[in-house]
Scaffold this active site. Sequence first.
Site, mmCIF file in Angstrom:
data_model
loop_
_atom_site.group_PDB
_atom_site.id
_atom_site.type_symbol
_atom_site.label_atom_id
_atom_site.label_comp_id
_atom_site.label_asym_id
_atom_site.label_seq_id
_atom_site.Cartn_x
_atom_site.Cartn_y
_atom_site.Cartn_z
ATOM 1 C CE LYS A 79 -3.380 5.032 -1.783
ATOM 2 N NZ LYS A 79 -4.404 5.551 -2.701
ATOM 3 C CE1 TYR A 101 -3.950 2.215 0.639
ATOM 4 C CE2 TYR A 101 -2.454 3.340 2.150
ATOM 5 C CZ TYR A 101 -3.636 3.310 1.428
ATOM 6 O OH TYR A 101 -4.501 4.386 1.492
#
Length: 252
Positions: free
Chosen positions: A161, A157
């Site tokens: 990002k 994640y």
Amino acid sequence: MSDLAGQVAIVTGGASGIGRAVAVLFASKGCRVVIADQDARRGVEVADELKRGGSADSSSTEMDVSSAAQVDALVTQTLARFGRLDILVNSAAVYPPLPSLLETPEPAWDQVLSVNLKGTFLMCKRAIAAMVDQGSGAIVNVASIAAMKGTNYSVPYGVAKAGVIQLTKAAAVQYAGRGIRVNCIVPGLVDTPMSRRSMASSEEFDRFVAQIPAGRAGTPEDMAALTLFLVSKEAAFINGAAMVSDGGTMAR
Ligand SMILES: NC(=O)c1ccc[n+]([C@@H]2O[C@H](COP(=O)([O-])OP(=O)(O)OC[C@H]3O[C@@H](n4cnc5c(N)ncnc54)[C@H](O)[C@@H]3O)[C@@H](O)[C@H]2O)c1
């Protein structure tokens, strides 16, 4: 802040959380909003809410941002219907809780990178092609403060990002001369279905909130307000920015 009357926006992930708040705020400013989400039922619910609020042209499309064919169909249909695409907000993402690098299965890595990074890439690429033809456009990607520090919660994640921030900067530099601005918001903890799902309990959520200097989690409306500013004419000189909105978390 300036209204969006007559403009057309695609909001991925618009069926829930931050994307939903963006869709509601944009529609209240006169924007015609296309909600693009894999959750067809919630997408239709939000589109109906926008219509009841007076945005008769808003709609919902069931689609997967990690599919190039579905991304192409979404933008092609939007252009066919409205003849323009002024704004893209990329809020769709997944957050499977993955305790550590050693406990991250390869398929989970692939899924997170595919939706959160490749999905944003595909959407930007297809939308920018339309915006270049038009000579104008504004894109807001949704990153996360998980991109800016090591975390114990989900390696792919944060990596995805961080990629979203770099994608934002590269696209901004490459298309600034064509009238297109590409920025991203960098939220801290925001109270949404995703963040609630990622915590074991409401007590755990409250423990995270206690670490935030502002003393509260962000709201989807906090993020929508920043997104509206970034697409507005007031932000005409802001391009390639990664705007943190985290109640002071990263400043600590
Ligand atoms: N909630 C937070 O604390 C927080 C913090 C930092 C960043 N973010 C980011 O904000 C954005 C919105 O998150 P949220 O908290 O509102 O989550 P959410 O789960 O409430 O909403 C995400 C939406 O994306 C949709 N979606 C997921 N995969 C998709 C796919 N492949 N194609 C199309 N739609 C898909 C879901 O159906 C859902 O409607 C995400 O990019 C998330 O990473 C959230």
